[in-house]
Every structure is written in structure tokens, then in C-alpha cells.
Design a protein around this motif. Structure first.
Motif, PDB file in Angstrom:
ATOM      1  N   ILE A 117       2.940 -10.936 -11.690  1.00 51.22           N
ATOM      2  CA  ILE A 117       2.252 -12.012 -12.305  1.00 51.22           C
ATOM      3  C   ILE A 117       0.972 -11.470 -12.878  1.00 51.22           C
ATOM      4  N   ASN A 118       0.306 -10.442 -12.400  1.00 58.72           N
ATOM      5  CA  ASN A 118      -0.675  -9.919 -13.311  1.00 58.72           C
ATOM      6  C   ASN A 118      -0.728  -8.545 -12.924  1.00 58.72           C
ATOM      7  N   ALA A 119      -0.493  -7.643 -13.953  1.00 61.00           N
ATOM      8  CA  ALA A 119      -0.363  -6.246 -14.001  1.00 61.00           C
ATOM      9  C   ALA A 119      -1.498  -5.396 -13.477  1.00 61.00           C
ATOM     10  N   THR A 120      -2.677  -6.145 -13.641  1.00 61.25           N
ATOM     11  CA  THR A 120      -3.984  -5.447 -13.072  1.00 61.25           C
ATOM     12  C   THR A 120      -4.414  -6.034 -11.881  1.00 61.25           C
ATOM     13  N   ALA A 121      -3.657  -6.817 -11.140  1.00 62.37           N
ATOM     14  CA  ALA A 121      -3.829  -7.316  -9.805  1.00 62.37           C
ATOM     15  C   ALA A 121      -4.047  -6.062  -8.878  1.00 62.37           C
ATOM     16  N   THR A 122      -5.128  -6.399  -7.899  1.00 61.52           N
ATOM     17  CA  THR A 122      -5.650  -5.335  -7.013  1.00 61.52           C
ATOM     18  C   THR A 122      -4.847  -5.588  -5.546  1.00 61.52           C
ATOM     19  N   CYS A 123      -4.195  -4.735  -5.162  1.00 60.70           N
ATOM     20  CA  CYS A 123      -3.310  -4.749  -4.022  1.00 60.70           C
ATOM     21  C   CYS A 123      -4.104  -3.781  -2.927  1.00 60.70           C
ATOM     22  N   GLU A 124      -3.504  -4.221  -1.677  1.00 60.86           N
ATOM     23  CA  GLU A 124      -3.629  -3.493  -0.402  1.00 60.86           C
ATOM     24  C   GLU A 124      -2.620  -2.208  -0.614  1.00 60.86           C
ATOM     25  N   GLY A 125      -2.946  -0.932  -0.348  1.00 62.89           N
ATOM     26  CA  GLY A 125      -1.927   0.033  -0.497  1.00 62.89           C
ATOM     27  C   GLY A 125      -0.846  -0.071   0.712  1.00 62.89           C
ATOM     28  N   PHE A 126       0.477   0.006   0.401  1.00 62.29           N
ATOM     29  CA  PHE A 126       1.344   0.014   1.721  1.00 62.29           C
ATOM     30  C   PHE A 126       1.044   1.374   2.590  1.00 62.29           C
ATOM     31  N   TYR A 127       0.664   2.373   2.155  1.00 62.49           N
ATOM     32  CA  TYR A 127       0.280   3.563   2.852  1.00 62.49           C
ATOM     33  C   TYR A 127      -0.680   3.293   3.764  1.00 62.49           C
ATOM     34  N   GLU A 128      -1.699   2.705   3.221  1.00 68.66           N
ATOM     35  CA  GLU A 128      -2.914   2.358   4.017  1.00 68.66           C
ATOM     36  C   GLU A 128      -2.509   1.657   5.009  1.00 68.66           C
ATOM     37  N   ARG A 149       2.809  10.210   2.818  1.00 69.82           N
ATOM     38  CA  ARG A 149       2.862   9.259   1.877  1.00 69.82           C
ATOM     39  C   ARG A 149       4.245   9.227   1.356  1.00 69.82           C
ATOM     40  N   ARG A 150       4.946  10.366   1.016  1.00 72.67           N
ATOM     41  CA  ARG A 150       6.304  10.334   0.689  1.00 72.67           C
ATOM     42  C   ARG A 150       7.091   9.762   1.650  1.00 72.67           C
ATOM     43  N   ARG A 151       6.959   9.974   2.866  1.00 71.81           N
ATOM     44  CA  ARG A 151       7.943   9.467   4.007  1.00 71.81           C
ATOM     45  C   ARG A 151       7.696   7.958   3.915  1.00 71.81           C
ATOM     46  N   VAL A 152       6.559   7.441   3.915  1.00 66.31           N
ATOM     47  CA  VAL A 152       6.287   6.099   3.817  1.00 66.31           C
ATOM     48  C   VAL A 152       6.903   5.237   2.671  1.00 66.31           C
ATOM     49  N   ALA A 153       6.441   5.982   1.491  1.00 65.42           N
ATOM     50  CA  ALA A 153       7.213   5.505   0.250  1.00 65.42           C
ATOM     51  C   ALA A 153       8.768   5.201   0.445  1.00 65.42           C
ATOM     52  N   LYS A 196       5.188   4.864  -7.746  1.00 64.43           N
ATOM     53  CA  LYS A 196       3.992   4.905  -8.522  1.00 64.43           C
ATOM     54  C   LYS A 196       2.575   4.606  -7.840  1.00 64.43           C
ATOM     55  N   GLU A 197       3.122   3.454  -6.662  1.00 63.93           N
ATOM     56  CA  GLU A 197       1.988   2.970  -5.704  1.00 63.93           C
ATOM     57  C   GLU A 197       1.687   4.390  -4.592  1.00 63.93           C
ATOM     58  N   GLY A 198       2.876   5.014  -4.396  1.00 65.15           N
ATOM     59  CA  GLY A 198       2.501   6.017  -3.641  1.00 65.15           C
ATOM     60  C   GLY A 198       2.225   7.337  -4.075  1.00 65.15           C
ATOM     61  N   GLY A 199       1.796   7.463  -5.352  1.00 69.67           N
ATOM     62  CA  GLY A 199       1.364   8.456  -6.284  1.00 69.67           C
ATOM     63  C   GLY A 199       2.454   9.493  -6.279  1.00 69.67           C
ATOM     64  N   MET A 200       3.741   9.257  -6.414  1.00 65.15           N
ATOM     65  CA  MET A 200       4.807  10.151  -6.854  1.00 65.15           C
ATOM     66  C   MET A 200       5.698   9.458  -7.942  1.00 65.15           C
ATOM     67  N   GLU A 201       5.278   9.611  -9.135  1.00 64.01           N
ATOM     68  CA  GLU A 201       5.995   9.083  -9.971  1.00 64.01           C
ATOM     69  C   GLU A 201       7.059   9.895 -10.640  1.00 64.01           C
ATOM     70  N   ASN A 202       7.288  10.949 -10.184  1.00 66.58           N
ATOM     71  CA  ASN A 202       8.339  11.755 -10.630  1.00 66.58           C
ATOM     72  C   ASN A 202       9.514  11.308  -9.841  1.00 66.58           C
TER      73      ASN A 202
END
Length: 208
Positions: A117-128, A149-153, A196-202
């Protein structure tokens, strides 16, 4: 799940004998039949496992003071219709883990919907969210954090993909082909989002 968890929690708070605890389990079994919860497939033990997971999530969410670990243990015991001392440490650890995974998946889904809905929406991280609900201490170093982080993602992506595919397989047969095609597109979107959200865009490392 929450209906069963709330029923067991309420009943077990006043169950002081073994017979009373058995009565609570019997009441939960009847409740499942009345609710006609398809996913439990008549398995009371599975229902208790799911109820315990839901109870852990609720307890942690509302635990602001005192010994949260102890409160979680009590919640697990009530949800499973057992005395607290009969909850094995491995059982307790597994329930914490299930609750954390469910919370991280819920957070990822909510964030993905908000970003649609909003590309800049603030979200609570799933890792956190996973860390918050797992009862574990945060990793002590960058390598350990990256691994977790990798495992959770990957677990979030895997669960979402499996549930989407299962929805196709249990849906109308004449819609299966289109549903699976849509699921394939959803798989790619999900992988891209969690990486992307987990910081692993590759994404090329996904299968590594």
C-alpha cells in the motif's frame, strides 16, 4: 488455536487435581468438535501444541514485569493440560521456538501488506520479532547475527511458500493450474521481500 488456548488457560487455573486436569482436556476435545476446526484433523495433541504456541505468544506480548520465562512455562502447562513440573525443558524450548517462528511470519506478512500500500511504510522487523518471542539472548557477534538472520529469513520464506502451495492443493481442482502459477510468482516476491528485509538481497545465495 486461541479458542483452545483460552479454554485450557481458564480451565487449568482452577484444576488442582489430576482428574480436574483430565476434565479440562475432555472439555477442549469437545470444543474442537463443536468448532469443527479442520486443520486439527481430530488430533487433540496437535491442538494442544498449537494452543501452547498461541498461549506463549499471548503471554510474552503482555509480559511487562516479573519472570516472563516462568509465566511462559505456566502458560504452556495450562494449554497442554499438564502440571508445570511435567513440562520438559526440550518441550518448553520447542514451544518457544514455534511461537517465535509464528510471530516472525506474522510480522513479515503484515509488513509486506503495508509496503504493498505504501512503499515507505515503517514495519516491525521479522527478525527482531523472532528474537523478542524466542526467549533467547541476541547473538554476541556479527557472524552469529548474520547466521541467525539468514535462518529466520529462510524459515519465513519457506513457511509462506509452503502454505501458499498447500492452499492451491486443497482448493478447487479446476483452479489448480492457475493457482500454482500464481504461487510461483508469489514465491519469487516472497523471497525478494524477506531477503531485502533480512539484509540479504543477493538471492543467488539462497540455495547455498
Amino acid at each position: 488455536r486461541r479458542d483452545v488456548a483460552e479454554l485450557m488457560d481458564s480451565c487449568m487455573r482452577g484444576a488442582n487435581t489430576l482428574d480436574m486436569k483430565k476434565d479440562c482436556k475432555g472439555a477442549a476435545d469437545e470444543a474442537l468438535k463443536d468448532l469443527n476446526i479442520e486443520e486439527f484433523k481430530g488430533s487433540l495433541e496437535h491442538a494442544f501444541e498449537e494452543a501452547a504456541r498461541a498461549a506463549v505468544q499471548k503471554t510474552i506480548k503482555h509480559c511487562n514485569s516479573g519472570d516472563c520465562a516462568q509465566k511462559v512455562r505456566q502458560a504452556i502447562a495450562r494449554a497442554k493440560g499438564k502440571a508445570e513440573h511435567n513440562i520438559a525443558k526440550l518441550d518448553e524450548k520447542a514451544t518457544w521456538e514455534k511461537a517465535a517462528k509464528a510471530a516472525s511470519l506474522e510480522a513479515a506478512r503484515s509488513c509486506k501488506q503495508a509496503r504493498a500500500i505504501n512503499a515507505t511504510a515503517t514495519c516491525e522487523g521479522f527478525y527482531e520479532k523472532f528474537l523478542e518471542r524466542s526467549g533467547k539472548a541476541p547473538p554476541t557477534g556479527p557472524r552469529e547475527e548474520a547466521t541467525l538472520r539468514r535462518r529466520v529469513a529462510f524459515e519465513v520464506a519457506e513457511t509462506e511458500i509452503k502454505e501458499t502451495a498447500m492452499a492451491c492443493l486443497t482448493g478447487p481442482k479446476d483452479e489448480l493450474k492457475d493457482c500454482l502459477a500464481a504461487a510461483a510468482a508469489h514465491r519469487q516476491e516472497t523471497l525478494e521481500f524477506v531477503m531485502k528485509e533480512g539484509g540479504m538481497e543477493n538471492l543467488t545465495r539462497h540455495g547455498a
